[in-house]
Write an enzyme that holds these catalytic residues in place. Structure first.
Site, mmCIF file in Angstrom:
data_model
loop_
_atom_site.group_PDB
_atom_site.id
_atom_site.type_symbol
_atom_site.label_atom_id
_atom_site.label_comp_id
_atom_site.label_asym_id
_atom_site.label_seq_id
_atom_site.Cartn_x
_atom_site.Cartn_y
_atom_site.Cartn_z
ATOM 1 N NE ARG A 194 2.367 5.838 40.659
ATOM 2 C CZ ARG A 194 2.214 7.018 40.105
ATOM 3 N NH1 ARG A 194 2.599 8.105 40.746
ATOM 4 N NH2 ARG A 194 1.680 7.132 38.919
ATOM 5 C CD GLU B 69 0.495 3.473 38.664
ATOM 6 O OE1 GLU B 69 1.219 4.460 38.901
ATOM 7 O OE2 GLU B 69 -0.424 3.145 39.392
ATOM 8 C CB ALA C 113 -1.044 23.864 39.837
ATOM 9 C CG HIS D 220 7.118 9.648 40.386
ATOM 10 N ND1 HIS D 220 7.453 10.190 39.167
ATOM 11 C CD2 HIS D 220 5.773 9.486 40.366
ATOM 12 C CE1 HIS D 220 6.354 10.339 38.441
ATOM 13 N NE2 HIS D 220 5.327 9.941 39.148
ATOM 14 C CG HIS D 221 4.077 13.113 43.675
ATOM 15 N ND1 HIS D 221 3.662 13.854 42.588
ATOM 16 C CD2 HIS D 221 3.333 13.544 44.722
ATOM 17 C CE1 HIS D 221 2.697 14.680 42.954
ATOM 18 N NE2 HIS D 221 2.480 14.516 44.250
ATOM 19 N NE ARG E 54 3.558 -0.769 36.522
ATOM 20 C CZ ARG E 54 3.518 -0.028 37.623
ATOM 21 N NH1 ARG E 54 3.077 -0.551 38.749
ATOM 22 N NH2 ARG E 54 3.915 1.224 37.607
ATOM 23 N NE ARG F 119 1.392 11.902 42.339
ATOM 24 C CZ ARG F 119 1.435 11.357 41.120
ATOM 25 N NH1 ARG F 119 0.323 10.894 40.550
ATOM 26 N NH2 ARG F 119 2.577 11.237 40.480
ATOM 27 C CG HIS G 150 6.623 5.498 39.387
ATOM 28 N ND1 HIS G 150 6.788 4.408 38.562
ATOM 29 C CD2 HIS G 150 5.426 6.038 39.060
ATOM 30 C CE1 HIS G 150 5.723 4.300 37.782
ATOM 31 N NE2 HIS G 150 4.883 5.271 38.063
ATOM 32 N N GLY H 66 0.445 9.331 32.078
ATOM 33 C CA GLY H 66 -0.699 8.421 32.167
ATOM 34 C C GLY H 66 -2.040 9.079 31.937
ATOM 35 N N GLY H 67 -2.391 10.067 32.754
ATOM 36 C CA GLY H 67 -3.696 10.692 32.606
ATOM 37 C C GLY H 67 -4.194 11.317 33.891
ATOM 38 C CG ASN I 26 7.764 17.293 37.691
ATOM 39 O OD1 ASN I 26 8.782 17.243 37.018
ATOM 40 N ND2 ASN I 26 7.702 16.864 38.931
HETATM 41 C C1 LIG Z 1 7.615 11.613 34.632
HETATM 42 C C2 LIG Z 1 6.356 11.997 35.348
HETATM 43 C C3 LIG Z 1 5.141 11.437 34.960
HETATM 44 C C4 LIG Z 1 3.965 11.768 35.637
HETATM 45 N N1 LIG Z 1 2.772 11.241 35.222
HETATM 46 C C5 LIG Z 1 1.630 11.585 35.867
HETATM 47 C C6 LIG Z 1 0.364 11.107 35.424
HETATM 48 O O1 LIG Z 1 0.251 10.428 34.420
HETATM 49 N N2 LIG Z 1 -0.736 11.440 36.127
HETATM 50 C C7 LIG Z 1 -0.672 12.217 37.245
HETATM 51 O O2 LIG Z 1 -1.702 12.474 37.848
HETATM 52 N N3 LIG Z 1 0.519 12.724 37.656
HETATM 53 C C8 LIG Z 1 1.654 12.443 36.998
HETATM 54 N N4 LIG Z 1 2.841 12.961 37.416
HETATM 55 C C9 LIG Z 1 2.841 13.956 38.501
HETATM 56 C C10 LIG Z 1 2.373 15.302 37.968
HETATM 57 O O3 LIG Z 1 2.860 15.494 36.662
HETATM 58 C C11 LIG Z 1 2.844 16.463 38.848
HETATM 59 O O4 LIG Z 1 2.587 16.211 40.194
HETATM 60 C C12 LIG Z 1 2.102 17.728 38.456
HETATM 61 O O5 LIG Z 1 2.158 17.920 37.066
HETATM 62 C C13 LIG Z 1 2.682 18.937 39.169
HETATM 63 O O6 LIG Z 1 2.095 20.093 38.609
HETATM 64 P P1 LIG Z 1 2.377 21.499 39.252
HETATM 65 O O7 LIG Z 1 1.691 22.488 38.400
HETATM 66 O O8 LIG Z 1 2.094 21.478 40.694
HETATM 67 O O9 LIG Z 1 3.953 21.670 39.121
HETATM 68 P P2 LIG Z 1 4.846 21.662 37.804
HETATM 69 O O10 LIG Z 1 4.108 21.230 36.616
HETATM 70 O O11 LIG Z 1 6.074 20.940 38.152
HETATM 71 O O12 LIG Z 1 5.153 23.213 37.590
HETATM 72 C C14 LIG Z 1 5.871 23.977 38.517
HETATM 73 C C15 LIG Z 1 6.511 25.125 37.761
HETATM 74 O O13 LIG Z 1 7.036 26.066 38.700
HETATM 75 C C16 LIG Z 1 8.282 26.533 38.209
HETATM 76 N N5 LIG Z 1 9.040 27.071 39.341
HETATM 77 C C17 LIG Z 1 9.576 26.382 40.373
HETATM 78 N N6 LIG Z 1 10.195 27.235 41.214
HETATM 79 C C18 LIG Z 1 10.029 28.489 40.703
HETATM 80 C C19 LIG Z 1 10.449 29.779 41.115
HETATM 81 N N7 LIG Z 1 11.186 29.981 42.204
HETATM 82 N N8 LIG Z 1 10.098 30.848 40.360
HETATM 83 C C20 LIG Z 1 9.375 30.682 39.209
HETATM 84 N N9 LIG Z 1 8.973 29.468 38.773
HETATM 85 C C21 LIG Z 1 9.292 28.383 39.518
HETATM 86 C C22 LIG Z 1 8.899 25.300 37.579
HETATM 87 O O14 LIG Z 1 9.933 25.630 36.686
HETATM 88 C C23 LIG Z 1 7.682 24.677 36.887
HETATM 89 O O15 LIG Z 1 7.521 25.156 35.581
HETATM 90 C C24 LIG Z 1 4.017 12.661 36.739
HETATM 91 C C25 LIG Z 1 5.234 13.239 37.114
HETATM 92 C C26 LIG Z 1 6.399 12.918 36.423
HETATM 93 C C27 LIG Z 1 7.688 13.551 36.858
#
Ligand SMILES: Cc1cc2nc3c(=O)[nH]c(=O)nc-3n(C[C@H](O)[C@H](O)[C@H](O)COP(=O)(O)OP(=O)(O)OC[C@H]3O[C@@H](n4cnc5c(N)ncnc54)[C@H](O)[C@@H]3O)c2cc1C
Length: 521
Positions: A354, A330, A50, A456-457, A333, A496, A317, A83-84, A77
């Site tokens: 889930r 997932e 994000a 997980h989430h 499956r 989710r 999960h 998955g995608g 994360n």
């Molecule tokens: C194993 C796994 C598999 C998944 N597979 C899928 C999938 O296939 N499809 C799907 O839709 N979703 C999937 N998800 C969920 C999805 O990956 C996450 O919900 C999503 O990537 C979150 O993105 P984000 O950018 O919000 O946060 P993140 O990608 O988690 O990034 C947050 C960042 O903020 C940083 N941060 C945190 N606190 C601070 C701070 N105080 N100061 C500075 N930096 C900070 C962290 O270090 C991190 O780098 C999966 C999750 C996991 C754990």
């Protein structure tokens, strides 16, 4: 500062029982630490999916951007996502054949029976489906069906306005990713989706690869190429407010000043204390997240009056390796794998949501299950090959040998596999009502992975509006403060759907970057 951060992460990992090694293919990008500038138009906190998407869009709108990241590598994360990304009504879907009648009909029946509040949306989807059946061109999926799946999956607790944006914008997100050289060209089935909607990357051999370790280096490179400044190994601790407007972020002794701040710090699943505050029942569960997912953005924003939503909605999960905390996607499956219990018997619709699959699994003897794939599935996926390489599987040349390796009754497993293959052939699962089948599991060697649920989430988080402005308890936008991704709440409701989080970070990450840039004018 770096040493302090390393110590903090290590102690969090111990506390949370989270694994320290990111589950990627070693592709993570590590921007050169550089802390020269402390002032930019837009400050982004968190270099996950994000945050980097928001940073790229803010630069595209002509703004200077600093991204502050507490880890040594970008990705969070997002790197782990396997998955995608869900998107409806895409050109990629039109390249596949529609055979998901049973999935659409099951969803329409379920929505009618259980969600009378969604009657208007359900009627719209029904009409669209009738029109498609009368004149079937391309693949059948619509933004409205995507919304309906997401709302039914989320038990209709979701914020409808946010879900509408997600469903309408995800296809544009797929196109936007192409502008940074990311192509999610393969479409498949996933839990809770009525049709094939999850978009995945493939490698040069046409094999599925993990979405996160594919996207993160591309997002990082695009951001770097556009001049985004990354400040690594630096944890933001506090928001700076001047005359009622958010004007910066404190990280240790340094203040980063901007006209707008975007929080993209991810969820809080790795913060055991916070998880147990909202879900005491999850004591002792393993966690699939990166160790930095500790809810920092939620703490910083609520300290200046931000509101939160759905904090108690924390997803477990069903397919997590208990020894390593590794999530088994997932997608297996969706692509045809089945779950059996310790007696070698199927027990549920494997592609259910889930929460439902996890609950069914917990109710089995020992509270675990085996996920079974065959050689055809292994050949088609470098993700499964990775699980084998990591030692997560047991293996058998035929079904009896697999049963012996799993320690389950051979005759029972043979009967289960025969019954399942007959279901695939008939395209019908009388016993558990599964509607997506893929191919028979009939080619040895066979593999099984022992799985049980893990935290997980976190569906809850900061309350935002459709412009990603963070809201206070009175529903007013806090000037200068934006948030996107897992740090926010409302999109996913009570549960989710797989593939909706990557859609969330791309769709709302883009909006956050655009809106913060416009505010910074
Ligand atoms: C194993 C796994 C598999 C998944 N597979 C899928 C999938 O296939 N499809 C799907 O839709 N979703 C999937 N998800 C969920 C999805 O990956 C996450 O919900 C999503 O990537 C979150 O993105 P984000 O950018 O919000 O946060 P993140 O990608 O988690 O990034 C947050 C960042 O903020 C940083 N941060 C945190 N606190 C601070 C701070 N105080 N100061 C500075 N930096 C900070 C962290 O270090 C991190 O780098 C999966 C999750 C996991 C754990």
């Amino acid at each position: 500062m770096k040493k302090l951060v390393a110590l903090t992460l290590a102690s969090l990992m111990l506390l949370a029982g989270c694994s320290s090694t990111p589950k990627n293919d070693g592709n993570e990008a590590t921007p050169t630490p550089e802390a020269a500038a402390t002032e930019a138009d837009v400050i982004v906190v968190g270099a996950g999916g994000a945050g980097m998407t928001a940073a790229i869009e803010a630069v595209n709108a002509g703004k200077s951007v600093i991204v502050i990241e507490k880890a040594a590598m970008t990705g969070g994360n997002t790197t782990r996502s396997t998955g995608g990304m869900n998107a409806a009504n895409t050109p990629e879907q039109d390249l596949i054949e529609f055979a998901e009648e049973a999935g659409v009909e099951k969803m329409l029946a379920s929505a009618k029976e259980n969600y009378p509040d969604l009657a208007e949306l359900t009627a719209t989807v029904e009409k669209q489906y009738e029109e498609f059946k009368a004149n079937p061109t391309g693949y059948f999926d619509t933004e409205e069906l995507f919304m309906l799946d997401t709302l039914v999956g989320g038990k209709n607790l979701n914020d409808h306005a946010l879900v509408e944006v997600l469903a309408n914008e995800a296809k544009n997100g797929i196109e936007w990713l192409k502008t940074i050289d990311a192509n999610l060209s393969q479409v498949g089935s996933f839990g809770g989706a009525s049709v094939k909607r999850i978009h995945k990357p493939v490698n040069d051999e046409g094999k599925t690869v993990a979405v996160g370790s594919y996207l993160v280096p591309k997002l990082t490179k695009a951001a770097e190429d556009k001049g985004v400044q990354f400040v690594m190994e630096t944890a933001a601790t506090e928001l700076v407010v001047t005359d009622g407007k958010v004007t910066g972020v404190k990280a240790g002794d340094t203040t980063y000043t901007g006209k707008a701040v975007i929080l993209a710090t991810g969820g809080f699943a790795a913060n055991t204390e916070m998880v147990l505050k909202y879900k005491p029942d999850y004591k002792g569960f393993v966690c699939t997240n990166a160790p930095g997912m500790t809810g920092d953005g939620i703490a910083m924003a609520t300290a200046i009056g931000a509101d939160t939503v759905d904090m108690e909605q924390i997803q477990i999960h069903p397919t997590v390796s208990q020894e390593t905390s590794a999530l088994i996607t997932e997608g297996l499956r969706g692509d045809g794998a089945i779950l059996v219990n310790s007696e070698g018997k199927r027990f549920f619709d494997e592609v259910g949501t889930r929460d439902a699959v996890s609950a069914a699994e917990v109710a089995q003897p020992g509270g675990f299950a085996w996920l079974i794939v065959d050689n055809k599935m292994v050949e088609a996926s470098s993700v499964i090959a990775g699980y084998i390489k990591q030692g997560l599987t047991v293996e058998g040349a035929d079904v009896e040998a697999l049963a012996a390796a799993m320690g389950v009754d051979g005759a029972a497993l043979v009967e289960t596999m025969d019954k399942w293959n007959a279901c695939v052939e008939a395209g019908k699962d009388e016993e558990f009502g599964r509607t997506s089948f893929a191919n028979k599991l009939d080619e040895g060697p066979y593999y099984a992975i022992k799985v049980a649920p893990g935290v997980h989430h976190t569906m809850g988080g900061l309350k935002i509006n459709t412009n990603t402005e963070v809201l206070d308890a009175s529903g007013n936008a806090i000037p200068g403060l934006y948030a996107a991704g897992e740090v926010t709440g409302g999109v996913h409701g009570a549960n989710r759907l797989g593939g909706n989080a990557v859609a969330d970070i791309i769709v709302f990450g883009r909006i956050a970057g655009q809106q913060a840039a416009a505010y910074a004018n």
